[in-house]
Design an enzyme around this catalytic site. Structure first.
Site, PDB file in Angstrom:
ATOM      1  N   HIS A 103      44.658 139.879 -15.930  1.00 25.06           N
ATOM      2  CA  HIS A 103      45.594 140.893 -16.417  1.00 25.06           C
ATOM      3  C   HIS A 103      44.858 142.045 -17.094  1.00 25.06           C
ATOM      4  O   HIS A 103      43.697 141.919 -17.524  1.00 25.06           O
ATOM      5  CB  HIS A 103      46.613 140.284 -17.388  1.00 25.06           C
ATOM      6  CG  HIS A 103      46.054 139.814 -18.688  1.00 25.06           C
ATOM      7  ND1 HIS A 103      45.860 140.651 -19.771  1.00 25.06           N
ATOM      8  CD2 HIS A 103      45.649 138.592 -19.095  1.00 25.06           C
ATOM      9  CE1 HIS A 103      45.367 139.959 -20.783  1.00 25.06           C
ATOM     10  NE2 HIS A 103      45.231 138.698 -20.382  1.00 25.06           N
ATOM     11  N   CYS A 161      42.144 133.998 -20.359  1.00 22.45           N
ATOM     12  CA  CYS A 161      42.462 134.805 -19.183  1.00 22.45           C
ATOM     13  C   CYS A 161      41.264 135.639 -18.738  1.00 22.45           C
ATOM     14  O   CYS A 161      40.257 135.738 -19.433  1.00 22.45           O
ATOM     15  CB  CYS A 161      43.641 135.731 -19.484  1.00 22.45           C
ATOM     16  SG  CYS A 161      45.213 134.856 -19.626  1.00 22.45           S
TER      17      CYS A 161
END
Length: 401
Positions: free
Chosen positions: A328, A346
């Site tokens: 992301h 992430c």
């Protein structure tokens, strides 16, 4: 940064629910396994024992028409009490005939089978039976594909999730035998049980570009033991993209490399999970793409107001695992990207690179993360079909391979 997005949100985007997608239209429900022989005529013949037994009652609506071991069928005809013919097809191994849809409850049917007995002589048999009443205790399921809506990436597994207690090991073979997948061009594949609630199907290698998939989860009325039955059938037609996209994220270089049809199309610096919360390494599949979302540590028990908590608006996110590993955009970590790991697990990229990746990727595209020292070792934490060898994957089937 990681979070847990409720699966109900993903289901609204990707999942065709058994409660909504039952197919009772014979025209839509035609099914034929690859290599199934066509029906044919018969001749003056000896008696052939056919199942279900004559005058049987309380027969499951998932019933298949059968005959003795060693016998073969060249023609099967099944009709209801009004004489309407029921569509269906022989299994590819010729052991039984499968109706294209679940039969109706509390209905009488007559089956006529023509073929040869085990001794090779022509034989013919007829049986009539009555199906059971609709049961109350039924198991639902859902499939993470939409019917004739979109194309998927080359690594897209057929993923089925079961409800109402799932499928215990003792019943997995029964269920798996009723999960049909055909592909064009033909690419044999295998089912692998991640758990009682999730099973995945994949071929040995990634799907060939432009592959067409036909899936039937023939669970309607299927007996599962302890008074439980399958809810209904699901039938899906899907396609694999003609373009082959893939991503590799390397912790050693802190770099994301995007490849299309074997050629590198762009690279991007990344920041992965910090030392106390490293990213998972492994082979993943893009589960969903979110242009905007909110990451909230409270979804996995860490209050947003705590020192390690957060509640953050996120742009351009692609889910890799159910427990919250994403690729992301993370504008706040741009100074660290390509240099050090600072995320909650992430794969962080810049806003511009996040937008580029979001617009380029599809659900079903493969992503490999390597070098983090931490393996995604929880079965079913994401679509993990490719995170094992072919031989390991086949061991997860409930049927002989």
């Amino acid at each position: 940064m990681r979070t847990v997005t409720p699966r109900a949100l993903l289901s609204a985007l990707l999942v065709v629910s058994l409660l909504l997608a039952g197919c009772s239209d014979d025209k839509k429900g035609k099914f034929k396994e690859p290599g199934s022989p066509q029906g044919g005529g018969g001749e003056s013949a000896a008696a052939l024992a056919v199942t279900p037994a004559a005058d049987a009652t309380d027969v499951a609506v998932s019933v298949e028409i059968g005959w003795p071991q060693g016998a073969t069928a060249s023609s099967v005809k099944l009709v209801d009490a009004a004489g309407a013919e029921i569509p269906g097809a022989l299994r590819s191994d010729g052991t039984s005939w499968v109706p294209a849809n679940p039969l109706k409850y509390t209905t009488k049917y007559t089956a006529t089978v023509e073929g040869k007995a085990a001794d090779g002589k022509a034989a013919k048999g007829t049986t009539s039976f009555t199906t059971m009443a609709r049961p109350g205790n039924r198991m639902g399921a859902q499939i993470f594909m939409a019917d004739n809506i979109t194309t998927y990436g080359q690594a897209m597994p057929v993923v089925v999730e079961f409800r109402n207690g799932g499928v215990p090991k003792a019943q997995r073979a029964t269920v798996e035998k009723r999960l049909f997948v055909t592909s064009d061009p033909p690419q044999p594949g295998v089912w692998h049980w991640d758990s009682d609630i999730q099973v995945e199907y994949r071929p040995q290698e990634y799907w060939q570009p432009g592959t067409k998939l036909n899936v039937r989860l023939a669970l309607g009325g299927l007996p599962l033991g302890d008074g439980r039955f399958g809810e209904t059938d699901i039938t899906i037609k899907a396609a694999i993209d003609k373009t082959r996209r893939s991503i590799v994220v390397d912790d050693a270089t802190k770099t994301l490399t995007a490849t299309q049809d074997g050629q590198t199309v762009f690279t991007a610096p990344v920041s992965l999970g910090k030392p106390e919360n490293p990213s998972f390494s492994g082979k993943f599949v893009i589960i969903e793409r979110l242009e905007k979302t909110v990451f909230d540590s409270g979804t996995y028990g860490v209050p947003a107001t705590s020192p390690d908590g957060y509640r953050t608006d996120i742009q351009y996110a692609e889910r890799l695992t159910w427990d919250g590993q994403f690729i992301h955009a993370a504008p706040w970590s741009v100074a660290d990207q390509g240099k050090r790991n600072v995320s909650h697990g992430c794969v962080n990229v810049s806003l511009d690179n996040g937008k580029k990746i979001y617009e380029w990727l599809r659900v079903g595209d493969p992503v490999e993360v390597k070098g983090t020292g931490r393996k995604n070792d929880k079965a079913g934490n994401g679509w993990t079909a490719w995170d094992m060898s072919w031989e390991e994957f086949k061991k997860g089937s409930a049927l002989p391979q």
